[in-house]
Design an enzyme around this catalytic site. Structure first.
Site, PDB file in Angstrom:
ATOM      1  N   LYS A  81       0.853  -1.205   0.000  1.00 19.92           N
ATOM      2  CA  LYS A  81       0.000   0.000   0.000  1.00 19.92           C
ATOM      3  C   LYS A  81       0.884   1.248   0.000  1.00 19.92           C
ATOM      4  O   LYS A  81       0.680   2.161  -0.805  1.00 19.92           O
ATOM      5  CB  LYS A  81      -0.879   0.005   1.245  1.00 19.92           C
ATOM      6  N   ASN A  82       1.924   1.251   0.868  1.00 25.88           N
ATOM      7  CA  ASN A  82       2.712   2.473   1.043  1.00 25.88           C
ATOM      8  C   ASN A  82       3.784   2.652  -0.008  1.00 25.88           C
ATOM      9  O   ASN A  82       4.555   3.622   0.038  1.00 25.88           O
ATOM     10  CB  ASN A  82       3.303   2.516   2.458  1.00 25.88           C
ATOM     11  N   CYS A  86      -5.381   7.931   8.906  1.00 26.34           N
ATOM     12  CA  CYS A  86      -5.602   7.392  10.252  1.00 26.34           C
ATOM     13  C   CYS A  86      -5.407   8.483  11.308  1.00 26.34           C
ATOM     14  O   CYS A  86      -4.473   9.270  11.245  1.00 26.34           O
ATOM     15  CB  CYS A  86      -4.618   6.269  10.533  1.00 26.34           C
ATOM     16  N   ARG A  89       0.059  14.616  12.888  1.00 24.74           N
ATOM     17  CA  ARG A  89       0.422  14.394  11.480  1.00 24.74           C
ATOM     18  C   ARG A  89       0.548  15.730  10.719  1.00 24.74           C
ATOM     19  O   ARG A  89      -0.147  15.988   9.737  1.00 24.74           O
ATOM     20  CB  ARG A  89      -0.581  13.463  10.797  1.00 24.74           C
ATOM     21  N   ASP A 108       3.906   0.700  12.111  1.00 23.73           N
ATOM     22  CA  ASP A 108       2.695   0.103  11.534  1.00 23.73           C
ATOM     23  C   ASP A 108       2.465  -1.334  11.998  1.00 23.73           C
ATOM     24  O   ASP A 108       1.439  -1.925  11.678  1.00 23.73           O
ATOM     25  CB  ASP A 108       2.753   0.136  10.006  1.00 23.73           C
ATOM     26  N   ARG A 144      -8.932  -0.266   4.465  1.00 25.57           N
ATOM     27  CA  ARG A 144      -8.058   0.717   3.822  1.00 25.57           C
ATOM     28  C   ARG A 144      -6.720   0.104   3.431  1.00 25.57           C
ATOM     29  O   ARG A 144      -6.069   0.549   2.489  1.00 25.57           O
ATOM     30  CB  ARG A 144      -7.827   1.913   4.756  1.00 25.57           C
TER      31      ARG A 144
HETATM   32  C1  EPZ Z   1       3.875   7.070   6.298  1.00 27.24           C
HETATM   33  O1  EPZ Z   1       3.066   8.067   6.878  1.00 27.24           O
HETATM   34  C2  EPZ Z   1       2.965   5.853   6.160  1.00 27.24           C
HETATM   35  N1  EPZ Z   1       1.848   6.162   5.270  1.00 27.24           N
HETATM   36  C3  EPZ Z   1       2.432   5.448   7.538  1.00 27.24           C
HETATM   37  O2  EPZ Z   1       1.658   4.263   7.365  1.00 27.24           O
HETATM   38  C4  EPZ Z   1       3.616   5.145   8.458  1.00 27.24           C
HETATM   39  O3  EPZ Z   1       3.128   4.882   9.751  1.00 27.24           O
HETATM   40  C5  EPZ Z   1       4.567   6.342   8.499  1.00 27.24           C
HETATM   41  O4  EPZ Z   1       4.964   6.714   7.163  1.00 27.24           O
HETATM   42  C6  EPZ Z   1       5.822   6.052   9.306  1.00 27.24           C
HETATM   43  O5  EPZ Z   1       6.483   4.945   8.763  1.00 27.24           O
HETATM   44  C7  EPZ Z   1       2.041   6.116   3.926  1.00 27.24           C
HETATM   45  O6  EPZ Z   1       3.137   5.870   3.452  1.00 27.24           O
HETATM   46  C8  EPZ Z   1       0.833   6.399   3.066  1.00 27.24           C
HETATM   47  P1  EPZ Z   1       5.900  10.321   8.501  1.00 27.24           P
HETATM   48  P2  EPZ Z   1       3.616   9.589   6.964  1.00 27.24           P
HETATM   49  O7  EPZ Z   1       5.831  11.605   7.759  1.00 27.24           O
HETATM   50  O8  EPZ Z   1       4.406   9.905   5.745  1.00 27.24           O
HETATM   51  C9  EPZ Z   1       6.254  13.631  11.816  1.00 27.24           C
HETATM   52  C10 EPZ Z   1      -0.179   2.846   7.626  1.00 27.24           C
HETATM   53  O9  EPZ Z   1      -0.685   2.333   8.629  1.00 27.24           O
HETATM   54  N2  EPZ Z   1       6.101  14.610  10.726  1.00 27.24           N
HETATM   55  O10 EPZ Z   1       7.093   9.441   8.302  1.00 27.24           O
HETATM   56  O11 EPZ Z   1       2.480  10.462   7.335  1.00 27.24           O
HETATM   57  C11 EPZ Z   1       4.949  12.917  12.091  1.00 27.24           C
HETATM   58  O12 EPZ Z   1       4.142  13.666  12.974  1.00 27.24           O
HETATM   59  C12 EPZ Z   1       0.256   4.292   7.670  1.00 27.24           C
HETATM   60  O13 EPZ Z   1       0.038   2.250   6.537  1.00 27.24           O
HETATM   61  C13 EPZ Z   1       6.281  15.961  11.006  1.00 27.24           C
HETATM   62  O14 EPZ Z   1       6.540  16.343  12.136  1.00 27.24           O
HETATM   63  O15 EPZ Z   1       4.595   9.476   8.225  1.00 27.24           O
HETATM   64  C14 EPZ Z   1       5.399  11.621  12.717  1.00 27.24           C
HETATM   65  O16 EPZ Z   1       5.644  11.870  14.088  1.00 27.24           O
HETATM   66  C15 EPZ Z   1      -0.064   4.964   8.989  1.00 27.24           C
HETATM   67  N3  EPZ Z   1       6.144  16.865   9.988  1.00 27.24           N
HETATM   68  C16 EPZ Z   1       6.740  11.352  12.038  1.00 27.24           C
HETATM   69  O17 EPZ Z   1       7.124  12.581  11.400  1.00 27.24           O
HETATM   70  C17 EPZ Z   1       5.849  16.466   8.707  1.00 27.24           C
HETATM   71  O18 EPZ Z   1       5.763  17.343   7.817  1.00 27.24           O
HETATM   72  C18 EPZ Z   1       6.679  10.258  10.984  1.00 27.24           C
HETATM   73  O19 EPZ Z   1       5.712  10.642  10.048  1.00 27.24           O
HETATM   74  C19 EPZ Z   1       5.675  15.092   8.447  1.00 27.24           C
HETATM   75  C20 EPZ Z   1       5.807  14.178   9.467  1.00 27.24           C
END
Ligand code: EPZ
Length: 418
Positions: free
Chosen positions: A22-23, A116, A121, A305, A397
């Site tokens: 998915k990701n 989610c 986020r 995840d 999803r």
């Molecule tokens: C991706 O989400 C995945 N989703 C998530 O999978 C996964 O949990 C996550 O990466 C971490 O591996 C997809 O790829 C579609 P991040 P993403 O930006 O990109 C902070 C699932 O269950 N952050 O790596 O949203 C954020 O708050 C989903 O399949 C900022 O501070 O995750 C978090 O604490 C859920 N500012 C950390 O980084 C930003 O601009 C990691 O978030 C962006 C993120």
């Protein structure tokens, strides 16, 4: 609203074919907007996040067509750079489109993304990265407005290795003028897969997986057909299901190196795991011993995840475990639901303190998000007695044909519409 009715207690045996990730598919779908040639994505997973992403691409004017288990996208006539809130709120990965829509139209208007409810986020890292490439960003009435004369390569240092921000910047940089260097980039396998896809259609990207990604801007991209990597989180979910229920399963198409942190923990629990090429065979005979602790980290650390699923496993191990969720602020929403099934868990800030109990008892529980919902399904399969898992639209999803795959392994699970 659908629910699962599950009679727990069956051991799981047999083979399960792991879907494409998915990701990985979601950012690749966003990347199709960058080219004027048609792209065929093979073995697209049958999950609602992908269906919603396809709806967004259609809204942008892309031609999308399913053929068998594949999806063809042709963005050559796309003529719209706006994503309305009713679509953007459906999924987090709508924000990945910022990079590719700006690259194509030099403007974008996207409502704040949904997805989610596992934490704040924010998208600040996405936006600061795009600004470094020359994009002007304003935010009003829940929309992100972007515009630029042109995109110019630059050096970007991410405050944290955000998966989405890394991918968004990669997409915006592919056709920028000059070279972009992304430092402290996320290292997930899905980012390496996005790099592989982009280079396959004519981009010049290197370094994915290393923490520093270099994108050399090109003028034009072409099309082709591409098979994304398999879903390491789905594979991990099924392995944990077998660890919780007992029995022996083979996850086919699973890449063990992409979930080595989970495999290490499951062996610590007492599971017997055998790896043969792209097959992972897990056998569990006796009651498992609790792992002392595990904490989620960016890749290659333990994946956030799989946190909920692994915590559910800890609940029925011998002994106590401490879980630490380092990435998202509210990724324990499934805990009160597990307590209804007899789990002994106390959550304090980012830590969950688990005391193993003999068994879960069947109960009616409600899914709150994708991975927490999957954890409830696993707990119900391992429980004594009957359970109902409500609002499984969250689970739909990210898990295609979930009940069929579980039934094929011996799980007693039926989907019902409420
Ligand atoms: C991706 O989400 C995945 N989703 C998530 O999978 C996964 O949990 C996550 O990466 C971490 O591996 C997809 O790829 C579609 P991040 P993403 O930006 O990109 C902070 C699932 O269950 N952050 O790596 O949203 C954020 O708050 C989903 O399949 C900022 O501070 O995750 C978090 O604490 C859920 N500012 C950390 O980084 C930003 O601009 C990691 O978030 C962006 C993120």
């Amino acid at each position: 609203m659908d629910k699962y009715v599950i009679n727990g207690g069956n051991k799981l045996y047999g083979n399960v074919k792991i879907q494409t990730a998915k990701n990985s598919v979601l950012p690749i779908l966003a990347a199709t907007v960058l080219t004027d040639s048609s792209v065929k994505i093979l073995d697209i997973p049958q999950i609602s996040d992908v269906k919603n992403m396809v709806r967004i691409l259609s809204r942008l004017g892309c031609k999308t067509q399913y053929c068998d288990s594949h999806l063809i996208v042709d963005a050559s006539n796309s003529n719209n750079y706006e994503i309305p809130s009713e679509l953007a709120h459906e999924l987090r990965s709508s924000v990945f489109l910022l990079g590719s829509v700006i690259s194509r139209f030099h403007k974008a208007k996207i409502a704040y993304p949904g997805g989610c409810d596992i934490g704040l986020r924010p998208v600040d890292l996405h936006l600061s990265g795009l600004k470094r490439l020359g994009v002007t960003v304003t935010e009003e009435n829940g929309y992100i407005l972007c515009s630029c004369e042109k995109l110019t390569g630059n050096e970007i240092m991410l405050d944290c290795p955000s998966v989405g921000a890394t991918e968004n910047i990669m997409l915006a940089a592919v056709k920028a003028e000059g070279t972009t260097v992304i430092k402290n980039a996320a290292r997930e396998p899905e980012i390496e897969d996005l790099q592989k896809f982009l280079n396959y259609i004519g981009a010049k990207v290197k370094g994915a997986g290393s923490g520093t990604i270099i994108v050399e801007g090109v003028k034009k991209l072409h099309g082709g057909e591409y098979l994304p990597i398999t879903d390491r989180i789905e594979a991990g979910t099924f392995l944990i299901a077998a660890a919780m229920c007992g029995g022996e399963i083979c996850a086919e198409g699973a890449l063990a190196e992409n979930i080595s942190s989970l495999i290490h923990k499951l062996r610590e629990n007492g599971c017997k795991i055998h790896i043969k090429n792209d097959k992972i065979i897990l056998r569990r005979e006796r009651r498992l011993t609790a792992v002392k602790s595990f904490e989620t980290q960016p890749y290659p650390g333990f994946p956030t995840d799989l946190q909920a699923q692994m915590t559910a496993l800890c609940c029925i191990c011998q002994g106590q475990s401490i879980v630490t969720e380092n990435l998202f602020e509210t990724r324990y929403k499934y805990v009160p639901q597990l307590r209804k099934m007899g789990a002994d868990i106390t959550v304090i800030d980012r830590n969950a303190f688990v005391r193993g109990v003999e068994k879960f008892n069947g109960a009616t529980v409600v899914a709150q998000d994708l991975r927490g919902g999957a954890a409830l399904v696993l707990a119900a399969l391992a429980a004594q007695g009957k359970s109902e898992v409500l609002d499984i639209s969250h689970v739909d999803r990210g898990y295609g044909d979930f009940e069929y795959k579980l039934r094929n392994l011996g799980g007693d699970v039926i989907r019902k519409t409420v």
